[in-house]
Write an enzyme that holds these catalytic residues in place. Structure first.
Site, short mmCIF file in Angstrom:
data_model
loop_
_atom_site.label_atom_id
_atom_site.label_comp_id
_atom_site.label_asym_id
_atom_site.label_seq_id
_atom_site.Cartn_x
_atom_site.Cartn_y
_atom_site.Cartn_z
N HIS A 72 0.83 -1.21 0.00
CA HIS A 72 0.00 0.00 0.00
C HIS A 72 0.87 1.26 0.00
O HIS A 72 1.93 1.29 0.61
CB HIS A 72 -0.91 0.02 1.23
CG HIS A 72 -2.05 -0.96 1.13
ND1 HIS A 72 -2.99 -1.12 2.12
CD2 HIS A 72 -2.41 -1.82 0.14
CE1 HIS A 72 -3.87 -2.03 1.75
NE2 HIS A 72 -3.53 -2.48 0.56
N TYR A 199 -9.07 5.18 7.84
CA TYR A 199 -9.47 5.63 9.18
C TYR A 199 -10.62 6.62 9.01
O TYR A 199 -10.48 7.61 8.27
CB TYR A 199 -8.32 6.37 9.87
CG TYR A 199 -7.11 5.51 10.19
CD1 TYR A 199 -7.12 4.60 11.24
CD2 TYR A 199 -5.93 5.64 9.44
CE1 TYR A 199 -6.00 3.83 11.55
CE2 TYR A 199 -4.80 4.87 9.74
CZ TYR A 199 -4.85 3.98 10.79
OH TYR A 199 -3.74 3.22 11.09
N PRO A 291 -3.24 0.99 19.19
CA PRO A 291 -3.11 0.39 17.87
C PRO A 291 -3.18 1.38 16.69
O PRO A 291 -2.69 1.06 15.60
CB PRO A 291 -4.28 -0.61 17.80
CG PRO A 291 -5.23 -0.18 18.87
CD PRO A 291 -4.42 0.48 19.92
N LYS A 295 1.94 0.45 14.95
CA LYS A 295 3.39 0.50 15.19
C LYS A 295 3.95 -0.66 16.03
O LYS A 295 5.15 -0.92 16.02
CB LYS A 295 3.75 1.81 15.91
CG LYS A 295 3.62 3.03 15.04
CD LYS A 295 4.75 3.09 14.03
CE LYS A 295 4.39 3.85 12.81
NZ LYS A 295 4.83 3.26 11.56
N TYR A 382 4.75 6.73 9.32
CA TYR A 382 3.85 5.62 9.00
C TYR A 382 4.58 4.53 8.21
O TYR A 382 4.48 3.34 8.52
CB TYR A 382 2.63 6.13 8.22
CG TYR A 382 1.63 5.03 7.93
CD1 TYR A 382 0.89 4.46 8.96
CD2 TYR A 382 1.46 4.54 6.63
CE1 TYR A 382 -0.01 3.43 8.71
CE2 TYR A 382 0.55 3.51 6.38
CZ TYR A 382 -0.17 2.96 7.42
OH TYR A 382 -1.06 1.94 7.18
P1 FAD Z 1 3.84 -10.78 21.64
O1 FAD Z 1 3.43 -10.90 20.22
O2 FAD Z 1 2.78 -10.47 22.65
O3 FAD Z 1 4.58 -12.13 22.04
C1 FAD Z 1 4.88 -12.47 23.37
C2 FAD Z 1 4.87 -13.97 23.51
O4 FAD Z 1 5.36 -14.32 24.80
C3 FAD Z 1 3.47 -14.56 23.40
O5 FAD Z 1 3.45 -15.55 22.39
C4 FAD Z 1 3.19 -15.11 24.79
O6 FAD Z 1 2.38 -16.27 24.74
C5 FAD Z 1 4.60 -15.40 25.30
N1 FAD Z 1 4.74 -15.40 26.78
C6 FAD Z 1 4.18 -14.55 27.66
N2 FAD Z 1 4.57 -14.85 28.91
C7 FAD Z 1 5.37 -15.94 28.83
C8 FAD Z 1 6.07 -16.73 29.79
N3 FAD Z 1 6.02 -16.47 31.10
N4 FAD Z 1 6.81 -17.79 29.34
C9 FAD Z 1 6.88 -18.07 28.02
N5 FAD Z 1 6.23 -17.35 27.07
C10 FAD Z 1 5.49 -16.29 27.46
N6 FAD Z 1 1.25 -3.74 15.61
C11 FAD Z 1 1.66 -3.36 14.37
O7 FAD Z 1 2.87 -3.16 14.18
N7 FAD Z 1 0.82 -3.20 13.31
C12 FAD Z 1 -0.52 -3.38 13.46
O8 FAD Z 1 -1.26 -3.29 12.46
C13 FAD Z 1 -1.01 -3.71 14.77
N8 FAD Z 1 -2.34 -3.87 14.97
C14 FAD Z 1 -2.75 -4.37 16.17
C15 FAD Z 1 -4.10 -4.60 16.32
C16 FAD Z 1 -4.55 -5.12 17.53
C17 FAD Z 1 -6.04 -5.34 17.70
C18 FAD Z 1 -3.63 -5.46 18.59
C19 FAD Z 1 -4.10 -6.07 19.89
C20 FAD Z 1 -2.29 -5.21 18.43
C21 FAD Z 1 -1.83 -4.66 17.24
N9 FAD Z 1 -0.50 -4.41 17.04
C22 FAD Z 1 -0.07 -3.94 15.82
C23 FAD Z 1 0.47 -4.67 18.13
C24 FAD Z 1 1.23 -5.99 17.94
O9 FAD Z 1 0.32 -7.07 17.80
C25 FAD Z 1 2.18 -6.20 19.14
O10 FAD Z 1 2.91 -5.01 19.34
C26 FAD Z 1 3.14 -7.37 18.90
O11 FAD Z 1 2.48 -8.60 19.04
C27 FAD Z 1 4.34 -7.32 19.86
O12 FAD Z 1 5.16 -8.43 19.64
P2 FAD Z 1 6.02 -9.06 20.81
O13 FAD Z 1 6.83 -10.13 20.18
O14 FAD Z 1 6.70 -8.00 21.58
O15 FAD Z 1 4.95 -9.66 21.83
C1 DHB Z 2 -4.67 -2.50 11.12
C2 DHB Z 2 -4.22 -2.37 12.42
C3 DHB Z 2 -4.00 -1.12 12.93
O1 DHB Z 2 -3.56 -1.00 14.19
C4 DHB Z 2 -4.21 0.01 12.17
O2 DHB Z 2 -3.97 1.22 12.71
C5 DHB Z 2 -4.64 -0.11 10.87
C6 DHB Z 2 -4.86 -1.38 10.34
C7 DHB Z 2 -4.88 -3.87 10.59
O3 DHB Z 2 -4.93 -4.80 11.42
O4 DHB Z 2 -5.00 -4.04 9.37
#
Ligand code: FAD
Ligand code: DHB
Length: 396
Positions: A72, A199, A291, A295, A382
Site C-alpha cells: 500500500h 481511518y 493500535p 506500530k 507511518y
Molecule cells: P507478543 O506478540 O505479545 O509475544 C509475546 C509472547 O510471549 C506470546 O506468544 C506469549 O504467549 C509469550 N509469553 C508470555 N509470557 C510468557 C512466559 N512467562 N513464558 C513463556 N512465554 C510467554 N502492531 C503493528 O505493528 N501493526 C498493526 O497493524 C497492529 N495492529 C494491532 C491490532 C490489535 C487489535 C492489537 C491487539 C495489536 C496490534 N499491534 C499492531 C500490536 C502488535 O500485535 C504487538 O505489538 C506485537 O504482538 C508485539 O510483539 P512481541 O513479540 O513484543 O509480543
Molecule cells: C490495522 C491495524 C491497525 O492497528 C491500524 O492502525 C490499521 C490497520 C490492521 O490490522 O490491518
C-alpha cells in the site's frame, strides 16, 4: 541445559531475534507458554513498515510475504462524509505492507524449526534469576519443572509476561497513559471498501476499515473501555461501522459474515529501563502503543535488530558498549512511534467531552488532506523511520 541467549516468548520480537542470532552463529532457546497452533492463528496486527519488510528480505524470511503481502502507498481518511487518500509513497518512497502478524509468526517458526533451533512450546518461564556471570530460568512444561541457564535473557514475552517484573523497582523509569476506549476488532467475509486501509473520524468515534485480502476485511470500532463483547451482536457492529463510515462519495459499507471478533484496550506505556544486567526487554514487554498507526509489531522487530547487533558485537569481538547502550539506542525510535500513535489516536477518536475537541480535530484532519508537508511528515513515520542499527550479515 545451557544456551547463549534464552528468549522468552515466540512473538515477532522473540522469533526475529532468534533468527538473527542463528545467522550470526549464536545459540538460543525460545520458550513459549502457548502452543504452536495458538500463536500461528492469533489474529492481531496487520501492517508492516518498509524497514520491517526490508529486514525480513535481508534475513531470507520474506518469500511468502513478498508473494502474498499487499503493498500500500498510504491510507485513506474519511471525515465529514468525504474520503481522501494520503499517498505517502509518492512523497517519500517506500510502502506499507498488509501481511497478518500470525503469518509473520508462521514464517519465522518454520525457518526456526528448519534451522534446527529449539522452540519449547507449552512451556512457561516461571522465575528468572540473574547473577554477574549467568542467568537461570525456571521452566514449567505441563507441570514438570526444569531449569535453563544462559549468558543472556531476552524478555520478548509481551506486556503481561514475567520478564519486566524482574527489573528492580528502585530507579525504574515507567510512563503510562490509558485511554477510556478500546478497539472492537472483527474479521469479515466482505470486499474492502477502499483499495487501501481507511481511518474514519466521526463524532461518535473512530472506525477503521482494513483488509487481509480481496474478500476479507479487518475492521475496528472505538467502544468504551470495559465493553462486553456479548453486548455487540453482529447487527449492532455493522450498524455502527456503517454510521461511522457513511460518505457521499462511496457506496454504503458491505455487510457479511463475521468470523473473528476481539477487544483490545488502548494504552501507551514505556518502560525506559529496558535492561538490567543480563536481562533485556524487547517489544511489548517494554512498551505498548495504542493500535492507531499500527506500530507495535514494527517496534518489536526494531528492538530485535538492536539487540542482535549488540549481542553480535559481544560474541564476535567481546564489545560490551552496544549491550550497555541497548535502551538508549532503542528509546528515541520508541518515543517517536509513541508520539505518532498518540497523534493519530487523539485526532481520530472521540475521547473528550470538551465542545472544542471535534472542531480542533477536524482542523487537524483538514491540514492532513490539504498540505503535502503534513502528509510527508506523517508518511515518514507511518512507512517507518529507519531502524536504530542496520542489519549486516556477518558474512557480508
Ligand atoms: P507478543 O506478540 O505479545 O509475544 C509475546 C509472547 O510471549 C506470546 O506468544 C506469549 O504467549 C509469550 N509469553 C508470555 N509470557 C510468557 C512466559 N512467562 N513464558 C513463556 N512465554 C510467554 N502492531 C503493528 O505493528 N501493526 C498493526 O497493524 C497492529 N495492529 C494491532 C491490532 C490489535 C487489535 C492489537 C491487539 C495489536 C496490534 N499491534 C499492531 C500490536 C502488535 O500485535 C504487538 O505489538 C506485537 O504482538 C508485539 O510483539 P512481541 O513479540 O513484543 O509480543
Ligand atoms: C490495522 C491495524 C491497525 O492497528 C491500524 O492502525 C490499521 C490497520 C490492521 O490490522 O490491518
Amino acid at each position: 541445559m545451557h544456551t547463549q541467549v534464552a528468549i522468552i516468548g515466540a512473538g515477532p520480537a522473540g522469533l526475529t531475534l532468534a533468527h538473527m542470532l542463528h545467522l550470526q552463529g549464536i545459540s538460543s532457546v525460545v520458550i513459549e507458554c502457548r502452543g504452536r497452533e495458538h500463536i500461528e492463528t492469533r489474529t492481531r496486527a496487520g501492517i508492516l513498515e518498509q524497514p520491517t519488510v526490508t529486514l525480513f528480505e535481508e534475513l531470507g524470511v520474506a518469500d511468502r510475504l513478498n508473494r502474498e503481502g499487499l503493498s500500500h502507498n498510504g491510507f485513506y481518511v474519511r471525515f465529514d462524509r468525504s474520503t481522501h487518500h494520503l499517498d505517502f509513497h509518492r512523497l517519500i518512497g517506500g510502502n506499507a505492507t498488509v501481511y497478518p502478524q500470525q503469518e509473520v509468526v508462521k514464517d519465522l517458526v518454520a525457518h526456526r524449526l528448519a534451522a534446527g533451533g529449539p522452540i519449547l512450546f507449552d512451556t512457561a518461564v516461571t522465575a528468572i534469576e540473574t547473577t554477574a556471570d549467568e542467568a537461570r530460568l525456571r521452566l514449567d512444561h505441563r507441570g514438570t519443572t526444569t531449569e535453563l541457564t544462559a549468558d543472556f535473557v531476552a524478555g520478548c514475552d509481551g506486556f503481561h509476561g514475567v520478564s519486566r517484573a524482574h527489573l528492580p523497582a528502585a530507579g525504574l523509569r515507567e510512563f503510562t497513559r490509558t485511554y477510556p476506549v478500546a478497539w472492537l476488532g472483527i474479521l469479515a467475509h466482505t470486499t474492502p471498501t477502499t483499495p487501501e486501509g481507511m481511518y474514519c473520524a466521526h463524532e461518535s468515534g473512530i472506525s477503521v476499515h482494513s483488509m487481509r485480502g480481496p474478500r476479507i476485511t479487518r475492521q475496528y470500532l472505538q467502544v468504551p473501555a470495559g465493553t462486553d463483547l456479548a453486548d455487540w451482536p453482529d447487527d449492532r457492529i455493522w450498524d455502527e461501522l456503517t454510521v461511522r463510515s457513511a460518505s457521499d462519495d462511496h457506496p454504503e459499507l458491505e455487510r457479511g459474515e463475521i468470523v473473528d471478533r476481539s477487544l483490545a484496550p488502548l494504552r501507551s506505556y514505556v518502560c525506559e529501563t529496558m535492561q538490567h544486567g543480563r536481562l533485556f526487554l524487547l517489544g511489548d514487554a517494554a512498551h505498548i502503543v495504542p493500535p492507531t498507526g499500527a506500530k507495535g509489531l514494527n517496534l518489536a522487530v526494531s528492538d530485535a535488530c538492536v539487540l542482535s547487533h549488540a549481542l553480535g558485537g559481544w560474541y564476535r569481538a567481546g564489545t560490551r558498549a552496544h549491550l550497555d547502550a541497548y535502551s538508549q539506542t532503542c528509546l528515541p525510535r520508541v518515543w517517536k512511534a509513541q508520539h505518532f500513535s498518540w497523534t493519530l489516536t487523539t485526532t481520530l477518536h472521540a475521547i473528550s467531552d470538551d465542545p472544542m475537541d471535534w472542531p480542533l480535530r477536524r482542523a487537524r484532519l483538514a491540514r492532513w488532506v490539504e498540505s503535502e508537508a503534513e502528509q510527508a511528515a506523517l508518511g515518514e513515520v507511518y512507512l517507518g523511520l529507519p531502524f536504530p542499527t542496520p542489519w549486516r550479515h556477518p558474512a557480508a
